[in-house]
Design a protein around this motif. Structure first.
Motif, PDB file in Angstrom:
ATOM      1  N   PHE A 199       0.834  -1.192   0.000  1.00  0.00           N
ATOM      2  CA  PHE A 199       0.000   0.000   0.000  1.00  0.00           C
ATOM      3  C   PHE A 199       0.874   1.248   0.000  1.00  0.00           C
ATOM      4  O   PHE A 199       2.066   1.194   0.338  1.00  0.00           O
ATOM      5  CB  PHE A 199      -0.930   0.000   1.213  1.00  0.00           C
ATOM      6  CG  PHE A 199      -2.027  -1.021   1.133  1.00  0.00           C
ATOM      7  CD1 PHE A 199      -3.023  -0.917   0.175  1.00  0.00           C
ATOM      8  CD2 PHE A 199      -2.071  -2.090   2.019  1.00  0.00           C
ATOM      9  CE1 PHE A 199      -4.037  -1.860   0.090  1.00  0.00           C
ATOM     10  CE2 PHE A 199      -3.080  -3.044   1.938  1.00  0.00           C
ATOM     11  CZ  PHE A 199      -4.068  -2.922   0.977  1.00  0.00           C
ATOM     12  N   ASP A 200       0.278   2.371  -0.347  1.00  0.00           N
ATOM     13  CA  ASP A 200       1.052   3.607  -0.459  1.00  0.00           C
ATOM     14  C   ASP A 200       1.671   4.040   0.865  1.00  0.00           C
ATOM     15  O   ASP A 200       2.737   4.662   0.892  1.00  0.00           O
ATOM     16  CB  ASP A 200       0.185   4.740  -1.033  1.00  0.00           C
ATOM     17  CG  ASP A 200      -1.090   5.001  -0.250  1.00  0.00           C
ATOM     18  OD1 ASP A 200      -1.327   4.338   0.784  1.00  0.00           O
ATOM     19  OD2 ASP A 200      -1.867   5.884  -0.671  1.00  0.00           O
ATOM     20  N   ASN A 201       1.042   3.694   1.999  1.00  0.00           N
ATOM     21  CA  ASN A 201       1.573   4.138   3.296  1.00  0.00           C
ATOM     22  C   ASN A 201       2.808   3.366   3.738  1.00  0.00           C
ATOM     23  O   ASN A 201       3.404   3.682   4.769  1.00  0.00           O
ATOM     24  CB  ASN A 201       0.490   4.058   4.381  1.00  0.00           C
ATOM     25  CG  ASN A 201       0.012   2.636   4.638  1.00  0.00           C
ATOM     26  OD1 ASN A 201       0.425   1.684   3.989  1.00  0.00           O
ATOM     27  ND2 ASN A 201      -0.886   2.488   5.600  1.00  0.00           N
ATOM     28  N   GLU A 202       3.205   2.342   2.976  1.00  0.00           N
ATOM     29  CA  GLU A 202       4.405   1.563   3.304  1.00  0.00           C
ATOM     30  C   GLU A 202       5.659   2.107   2.625  1.00  0.00           C
ATOM     31  O   GLU A 202       6.756   1.573   2.818  1.00  0.00           O
ATOM     32  CB  GLU A 202       4.202   0.098   2.893  1.00  0.00           C
ATOM     33  CG  GLU A 202       3.033  -0.585   3.575  1.00  0.00           C
ATOM     34  CD  GLU A 202       2.753  -1.954   2.992  1.00  0.00           C
ATOM     35  OE1 GLU A 202       3.700  -2.759   2.922  1.00  0.00           O
ATOM     36  OE2 GLU A 202       1.590  -2.211   2.597  1.00  0.00           O
ATOM     37  N   SER A 203       5.497   3.168   1.849  1.00  0.00           N
ATOM     38  CA  SER A 203       6.600   3.717   1.071  1.00  0.00           C
ATOM     39  C   SER A 203       6.738   5.219   1.333  1.00  0.00           C
ATOM     40  O   SER A 203       5.815   5.864   1.821  1.00  0.00           O
ATOM     41  CB  SER A 203       6.346   3.481  -0.422  1.00  0.00           C
ATOM     42  OG  SER A 203       6.328   2.097  -0.718  1.00  0.00           O
ATOM     43  N   PRO A 204       7.903   5.774   0.949  1.00  0.00           N
ATOM     44  CA  PRO A 204       9.053   5.086   0.358  1.00  0.00           C
ATOM     45  C   PRO A 204       9.931   4.455   1.436  1.00  0.00           C
ATOM     46  O   PRO A 204       9.868   4.843   2.605  1.00  0.00           O
ATOM     47  CB  PRO A 204       9.800   6.220  -0.342  1.00  0.00           C
ATOM     48  CG  PRO A 204       9.508   7.421   0.496  1.00  0.00           C
ATOM     49  CD  PRO A 204       8.091   7.237   0.993  1.00  0.00           C
ATOM     50  N   PRO A 205      10.772   3.486   1.053  1.00  0.00           N
ATOM     51  CA  PRO A 205      11.746   2.958   2.026  1.00  0.00           C
ATOM     52  C   PRO A 205      12.696   4.068   2.436  1.00  0.00           C
ATOM     53  O   PRO A 205      13.051   4.931   1.622  1.00  0.00           O
ATOM     54  CB  PRO A 205      12.460   1.852   1.250  1.00  0.00           C
ATOM     55  CG  PRO A 205      12.236   2.178  -0.189  1.00  0.00           C
ATOM     56  CD  PRO A 205      10.912   2.860  -0.263  1.00  0.00           C
ATOM     57  N   HIS A 206      13.088   4.071   3.691  1.00  0.00           N
ATOM     58  CA  HIS A 206      13.921   5.167   4.185  1.00  0.00           C
ATOM     59  C   HIS A 206      14.736   4.686   5.381  1.00  0.00           C
ATOM     60  O   HIS A 206      14.411   3.671   6.004  1.00  0.00           O
ATOM     61  CB  HIS A 206      13.058   6.360   4.584  1.00  0.00           C
ATOM     62  CG  HIS A 206      12.049   6.026   5.648  1.00  0.00           C
ATOM     63  ND1 HIS A 206      10.893   5.320   5.384  1.00  0.00           N
ATOM     64  CD2 HIS A 206      12.034   6.280   6.986  1.00  0.00           C
ATOM     65  CE1 HIS A 206      10.213   5.162   6.498  1.00  0.00           C
ATOM     66  NE2 HIS A 206      10.881   5.723   7.487  1.00  0.00           N
ATOM     67  N   LYS A 207      15.761   5.429   5.703  1.00  0.00           N
ATOM     68  CA  LYS A 207      16.620   5.095   6.831  1.00  0.00           C
ATOM     69  C   LYS A 207      16.052   5.679   8.118  1.00  0.00           C
ATOM     70  O   LYS A 207      15.506   6.785   8.140  1.00  0.00           O
ATOM     71  CB  LYS A 207      18.027   5.647   6.610  1.00  0.00           C
ATOM     72  CG  LYS A 207      18.734   5.116   5.371  1.00  0.00           C
ATOM     73  CD  LYS A 207      19.096   3.640   5.509  1.00  0.00           C
ATOM     74  CE  LYS A 207      19.924   3.165   4.319  1.00  0.00           C
ATOM     75  NZ  LYS A 207      20.271   1.720   4.418  1.00  0.00           N
ATOM     76  N   THR A 208      16.180   4.919   9.192  1.00  0.00           N
ATOM     77  CA  THR A 208      15.774   5.409  10.512  1.00  0.00           C
ATOM     78  C   THR A 208      16.769   4.898  11.547  1.00  0.00           C
ATOM     79  O   THR A 208      17.344   3.812  11.395  1.00  0.00           O
ATOM     80  CB  THR A 208      14.343   4.938  10.855  1.00  0.00           C
ATOM     81  OG1 THR A 208      13.900   5.566  12.058  1.00  0.00           O
ATOM     82  CG2 THR A 208      14.289   3.427  11.032  1.00  0.00           C
ATOM     83  N   TYR A 209      16.965   5.684  12.586  1.00  0.00           N
ATOM     84  CA  TYR A 209      17.967   5.342  13.596  1.00  0.00           C
ATOM     85  C   TYR A 209      17.303   4.669  14.781  1.00  0.00           C
ATOM     86  O   TYR A 209      16.311   5.165  15.326  1.00  0.00           O
ATOM     87  CB  TYR A 209      18.688   6.613  14.061  1.00  0.00           C
ATOM     88  CG  TYR A 209      19.757   6.361  15.101  1.00  0.00           C
ATOM     89  CD1 TYR A 209      20.974   5.796  14.746  1.00  0.00           C
ATOM     90  CD2 TYR A 209      19.540   6.686  16.439  1.00  0.00           C
ATOM     91  CE1 TYR A 209      21.960   5.564  15.697  1.00  0.00           C
ATOM     92  CE2 TYR A 209      20.510   6.457  17.400  1.00  0.00           C
ATOM     93  CZ  TYR A 209      21.725   5.897  17.015  1.00  0.00           C
ATOM     94  OH  TYR A 209      22.698   5.651  17.959  1.00  0.00           O
ATOM     95  N   LEU A 210      17.836   3.513  15.160  1.00  0.00           N
ATOM     96  CA  LEU A 210      17.344   2.787  16.327  1.00  0.00           C
ATOM     97  C   LEU A 210      18.397   2.830  17.422  1.00  0.00           C
ATOM     98  O   LEU A 210      19.580   2.561  17.170  1.00  0.00           O
ATOM     99  CB  LEU A 210      17.048   1.329  15.975  1.00  0.00           C
ATOM    100  CG  LEU A 210      16.008   1.053  14.881  1.00  0.00           C
ATOM    101  CD1 LEU A 210      15.838  -0.445  14.683  1.00  0.00           C
ATOM    102  CD2 LEU A 210      14.675   1.703  15.210  1.00  0.00           C
ATOM    103  N   THR A 211      17.973   3.174  18.629  1.00  0.00           N
ATOM    104  CA  THR A 211      18.871   3.087  19.777  1.00  0.00           C
ATOM    105  C   THR A 211      18.865   1.653  20.301  1.00  0.00           C
ATOM    106  O   THR A 211      18.096   0.806  19.848  1.00  0.00           O
ATOM    107  CB  THR A 211      18.425   4.058  20.890  1.00  0.00           C
ATOM    108  OG1 THR A 211      17.082   3.732  21.280  1.00  0.00           O
ATOM    109  CG2 THR A 211      18.458   5.499  20.394  1.00  0.00           C
TER     110      THR A 211
END
Length: 421
Positions: A199-211
């Motif tokens: 679905f459109d809400n799953e995109s775009p792929p992107h980087k995220t920082y996890l502690t």
């Protein structure tokens, strides 16, 4: 681009027919009276689902791409439009059960006629644009198949006779010893990428920082949640968000939705009928407020949706599935189709602490479908992981489900996380 006679077109026809048949099959055990009931605003009558999923194909395919097409019934656009403002007026959700017409028989005729027209269109050759919308329509109908199980369960539980949807016995859950998996701080990619539908809400792929964080590889069970209840969890305000505390007191909430305490013993209403509470089964039908309060009681927290996706994609989760096998399909719903080895949906959707909002660079579907997801990105929380009612091949780890924090009637459960300090 014309794809007439192509393998893709033939496969699309097969998937369309199979999906439409699966929806009808879900409703097959019901009586006509069951199909017309709407006991609360969140729940829609099953016959409305049958009509709405048909209207979707009529409105977005036949009305848009077939010259001179005449609606099956002009009133259906008002009755079966869910919330698409660009498609015109729609009936209020809370009043769907007030309509005795169209009848179940008329809706069945509606489904049959639209199916014949869609299959005929596909056989004649279609463009990539039409193929894309039909693909969305198939996944849209699969979402409604899960909603049907949710709504049917609520409708039947409201009857004091506790009718059984499934005649098969409910399988007992197997006790599982869980463990915690720790992940160090890192930059990870989140969102759908690669092949396959999303679905459109799953995109775009992107980087995220996890502690640094740890996450449990097991779901919270009924037995664990019962301990929370018995320790006066519902009477202790420090565990609850302010809005959650108001919600439970205003509505007299004392347990998950389908739990019943009869003569000092706990039972749970399931699609297999009223059964003694299975302490080893995953707790289900809890609100975000309840999930968050339980996490506080356990001195843990709910994971973020990014942590959940990262864990679900991880080798830790895949190894667990291989070792334990997939969960039986009859803990919370009947097994109408075999679970495929490639499907890794869990027993319940797990609440995250993440508010439902757009990803950076989010672009909605085009045209009338622009309203599909984006307009709901307010006052809701994300759930991840799939559930036992999620149709085969519909789930993926990037899937973002979302509900309001007080809602309980979906197949929602709890997976805990904690910070590493």
């Amino acid at each position: 681009m014309d794809i007439k006679g192509s393998l893709e077109c033939n496969q699309l026809i097969k998937r369309y027919i199979a999906t439409r048949a699966a929806t009808t099959e879900i409703c097959a055990p019901l009586e006509i009276e069951d199909l017309c009931i709407q006991p609360c605003a969140d729940v829609s009558p099953p016959k409305w689902h049958l009509g709405h999923t048909t209207w979707f194909f009529e409105e977005l395919i036949l009305r848009q791409f077939v010259a001179g097409y005449q609606r099956f019934d002009e009133h259906f656009s008002l009755i079966f439009n869910s919330y698409y403002k660009s498609a015109g007026l729609h009936w209020t959700q809370k009043d769907r059960g007030n309509l005795s017409r169209p009848t179940v028989a008329q809706i069945a005729q509606y489904r049959q006629q639209i199916d014949e027209l869609i299959v005929s269109l596909l056989n004649a050759g279609i463009s990539e644009e039409i193929a894309t919308i039909i693909e969305i329509g198939i996944h849209h109908e699969q979402q409604h198949q899960e909603l049907l199980y949710m709504d049917i369960k609520y409708i039947l539980h409201c009857n004091p006779s506790s009718p059984r949807y499934s005649k098969t016995p409910l399988m007992s859950a197997q006790a599982v010893t869980g463990s915690w998996h720790t992940y160090t701080q890192q930059l990870v990619e989140i969102g759908h990428c690669g092949e396959g539908y999303a679905f459109d809400n799953e995109s775009p792929p992107h980087k995220t920082y996890l502690t640094d964080f740890s996450i449990s590889d097991t779901l919270i069970t009924n037995g664990e949640y019962l301990a929370f209840i018995e320790s006066a969890g519902y009477q202790t305000p420090k565990y609850w968000l302010s809005m959650g505390w108001d919600w439970l007191n205003e509505n007299g909430i004392t347990s998950p939705l389908y739990w019943r305490n009869l003569d000092g013993k706990w039972f749970e209403y399931t699609l297999h009928g009223l059964t003694p509470l299975d302490l080893s089964a995953p707790v289900v039908h809890v609100s975000y407020f309840e999930a968050n309060a339980f996490a506080n009681w356990r001195q843990c927290r709910l994971p973020t949706e990014q942590e959940l996706e990262h864990y679900l994609r991880s080798s830790d989760n895949q190894a667990l599935i291989s070792a334990q096998g997939l969960p039986p399909a009859s803990y919370h719903q009947p097994q109408l189709h075999p679970i495929n080895a490639g499907d890794t949906s869990g027993q319940v959707w797990c609440w995250s602490q993440s508010h439902y909002s757009a990803y950076p660079g989010y672009k909605p579907f085009e045209g009338k479908l622009e309203e599909y997801n984006g307009k709901f990105m307010c006052n809701q929380f994300v759930l991840r992981g799939g559930c036992i009612a999620t149709p085969p091949h519909h789930y993926r780890h990037s899937y973002r489900n979302f509900y309001q924090p007080h809602q309980q009637w979906m197949f929602s459960g709890i997976r805990l996380a904690k910070d590493i300090v």
